[in-house]
Design a protein around this motif. Structure first.
Motif, PDB file in Angstrom:
ATOM      1  N   GLU A 182     144.436 147.461  19.503  1.00 38.47           N
ATOM      2  CA  GLU A 182     144.553 148.726  20.049  1.00 38.47           C
ATOM      3  C   GLU A 182     143.414 148.628  21.312  1.00 38.47           C
ATOM      4  OE1 GLU A 182     147.003 150.766  19.797  1.00 38.47           O
ATOM      5  OE2 GLU A 182     147.744 150.223  18.025  1.00 38.47           O
ATOM      6  N   ALA A 183     143.549 149.421  22.195  1.00 42.81           N
ATOM      7  CA  ALA A 183     142.517 149.490  23.478  1.00 42.81           C
ATOM      8  C   ALA A 183     141.595 150.688  23.145  1.00 42.81           C
ATOM      9  CB  ALA A 183     143.258 149.859  24.730  1.00 42.81           C
ATOM     10  N   VAL A 184     140.335 150.168  22.580  1.00 42.60           N
ATOM     11  CA  VAL A 184     139.395 151.099  22.062  1.00 42.60           C
ATOM     12  C   VAL A 184     138.164 150.656  22.587  1.00 42.60           C
ATOM     13  CG1 VAL A 184     140.653 151.754  19.943  1.00 42.60           C
ATOM     14  CG2 VAL A 184     138.827 149.979  19.780  1.00 42.60           C
ATOM     15  N   THR A 185     137.099 151.609  22.779  1.00 41.77           N
ATOM     16  CA  THR A 185     135.832 151.284  23.004  1.00 41.77           C
ATOM     17  C   THR A 185     134.808 151.714  21.915  1.00 41.77           C
ATOM     18  OG1 THR A 185     136.195 151.663  25.547  1.00 41.77           O
ATOM     19  CG2 THR A 185     133.741 151.558  24.933  1.00 41.77           C
ATOM     20  N   ILE A 186     134.060 150.879  21.363  1.00 41.15           N
ATOM     21  CA  ILE A 186     133.041 151.078  20.366  1.00 41.15           C
ATOM     22  C   ILE A 186     131.724 151.718  20.979  1.00 41.15           C
ATOM     23  CG2 ILE A 186     131.798 150.211  18.338  1.00 41.15           C
ATOM     24  CD1 ILE A 186     133.899 148.310  17.781  1.00 41.15           C
ATOM     25  N   ILE A 187     131.409 152.806  20.700  1.00 43.62           N
ATOM     26  CA  ILE A 187     130.227 153.635  21.324  1.00 43.62           C
ATOM     27  C   ILE A 187     129.051 153.670  20.136  1.00 43.62           C
ATOM     28  CG2 ILE A 187     131.802 154.802  23.032  1.00 43.62           C
ATOM     29  CD1 ILE A 187     131.177 157.247  20.982  1.00 43.62           C
ATOM     30  N   GLY A 188     129.173 153.267  19.225  1.00 39.90           N
ATOM     31  CA  GLY A 188     128.003 153.194  18.131  1.00 39.90           C
ATOM     32  C   GLY A 188     128.419 152.855  16.837  1.00 39.90           C
ATOM     33  N   GLU A 189     127.440 152.806  15.866  1.00 44.76           N
ATOM     34  CA  GLU A 189     127.700 152.519  14.749  1.00 44.76           C
ATOM     35  C   GLU A 189     126.440 153.076  13.770  1.00 44.76           C
ATOM     36  OE1 GLU A 189     126.721 147.969  14.390  1.00 44.76           O
ATOM     37  OE2 GLU A 189     125.105 148.664  13.259  1.00 44.76           O
ATOM     38  N   THR A 190     126.905 153.433  12.217  1.00 44.84           N
ATOM     39  CA  THR A 190     126.126 154.092  11.570  1.00 44.84           C
ATOM     40  C   THR A 190     126.013 153.799  10.094  1.00 44.84           C
ATOM     41  OG1 THR A 190     124.829 156.308  11.177  1.00 44.84           O
ATOM     42  CG2 THR A 190     127.200 156.068  11.121  1.00 44.84           C
ATOM     43  N   THR A 191     124.864 153.245   9.302  1.00 46.19           N
ATOM     44  CA  THR A 191     125.254 152.760   8.160  1.00 46.19           C
ATOM     45  C   THR A 191     124.546 153.884   7.153  1.00 46.19           C
ATOM     46  OG1 THR A 191     124.757 150.816   8.972  1.00 46.19           O
ATOM     47  CG2 THR A 191     124.389 150.615   6.861  1.00 46.19           C
ATOM     48  N   ILE A 192     125.407 154.067   5.965  1.00 43.57           N
ATOM     49  CA  ILE A 192     124.823 155.025   5.059  1.00 43.57           C
ATOM     50  C   ILE A 192     124.822 154.297   3.584  1.00 43.57           C
ATOM     51  CG2 ILE A 192     125.468 156.962   6.274  1.00 43.57           C
ATOM     52  CD1 ILE A 192     127.881 157.173   4.103  1.00 43.57           C
TER      53      ILE A 192
END
Ligand code: PRE
Length: 278
Positions: free
Chosen positions: A71-81
């Motif tokens: 799919e056409a997506v834009t990743i804008i960030g990540e977070t780790t928990i």
């Protein structure tokens, strides 16, 4: 803004969404959905979504990578928990457990415990909070692997803390918009950011000897760090793979990143997924 995540409230995805909003100083209305597919489908044109991408013990989440690939997506960030689990059961002993509800990614993180329940049928759920609900509405002999944070909120005859295969365990989530990005859009980042990450899919036209070696030569020559490499089937033909690659670097290297991606795109199919600050 609507922020679509795996629900119900209390999932690790929910905790990750709150952590992302607080570290990026944003507010949003959290919009819970029952499955990864429904989370993805629910992301509004002006909204954002969150999906798990990898776990320290159980590795990459293929369902998420396949979504990003197709799919056409834009990743804008990540977070780790940090992620940990407890076992709760309507039973007096482990041997009295007949059924255990466990989320599909959680199963791979609690292998030691599950192998000590030989009499139990494993019933896979779509989210850890669904496992909690199944146990709450369950019958004698039922058990569930639930978020460790839920242990204090529930009372069952058998409660066992910290049942993941190791205490040191993290899950990384990716935050995305449902719109495509371009190679040219890859160099705009907020001034305050020092480090970037750039996820891409690279698909070679053929399966020749040394293809992967050749792909990896591009970031190496530009002194860009390769943070992640995963291969996924293109599904068109056996033996032809797409590579999910995360490149990282300092913002001073953004021009090198741009030049590298442009060079790679001359030889391979490069699907950019955005550039975000870390
Ligand atoms: O069920 C949840 O609580 C989730 O947020 C999903 C999920 C995942 O699929 O990776 C998130 C973190 C844990 O690794 C286990 C489950």
């Amino acid at each position: 803004m609507k922020f679509s995540v795996l629900g119900p409230a209390g999932t690790f995805a929910d905790a990750a969404a709150h952590q992302y909003l607080s570290t990026t100083h944003q507010t949003a209305t959290i919009d819970y959905h029952a499955t990864f597919e429904q989370v993805y489908q629910a992301v509004a044109p002006d909204g954002i979504g969150l999906l798990p991408i990898e776990n320290q013990l159980d590795g990459f989440v293929m369902a998420t990578l396949q979504r990003l690939q197709s799919e056409a997506v834009t990743i804008i960030g990540e977070t780790t928990i940090p992620v940990n689990f407890g076992l709760a059961a309507q039973a007096d002993s482990l041997s009295a457990i007949k059924r255990v509800y466990v989320q599909f990614k959680t199963e791979g993180q609690c292998q030691n415990l599950l192998s000590s329940l030989p009499n139990a049928e494993i019933i896979t759920t779509s989210s850890n909070m669904v496992s909690v609900e199944k146990l709450q509405h369950g019958k004698p002999g039922d058990a569930a692997i639930i978020p460790q944070s839920q242990m204090a909120l529930n009372a069952f005859p058998l409660m066992r803390d910290n049942v993941a295969d190791q205490l040191d365990n993290f899950t990384r989530f990716t935050i995305f918009k449902k719109s495509p990005t371009t190679l040219a859009a890859n160099t705009t980042l907020e001034a305050a950011v020092n480090q970037f990450k750039c996820p891409i899919f690279v698909t070679p036209p053929t399966d020749d000897p040394g293809t992967l070696y050749e792909i990896l030569g591009y970031p190496k020559r530009a002194q860009l760090n390769l943070a992640t490499l995963m291969s996924l089937p293109t599904k068109q033909k056996m033996g032809i793979y797409s590579f999910y690659i995360e490149i990282s670097g300092t913002t001073a290297q953004l021009d090198d990143l741009q030049a590298t991606l442009t060079e790679m795109a001359r030889v391979f199919t490069v699907q950019p997924l955005g550039v975000y600050g870390l």
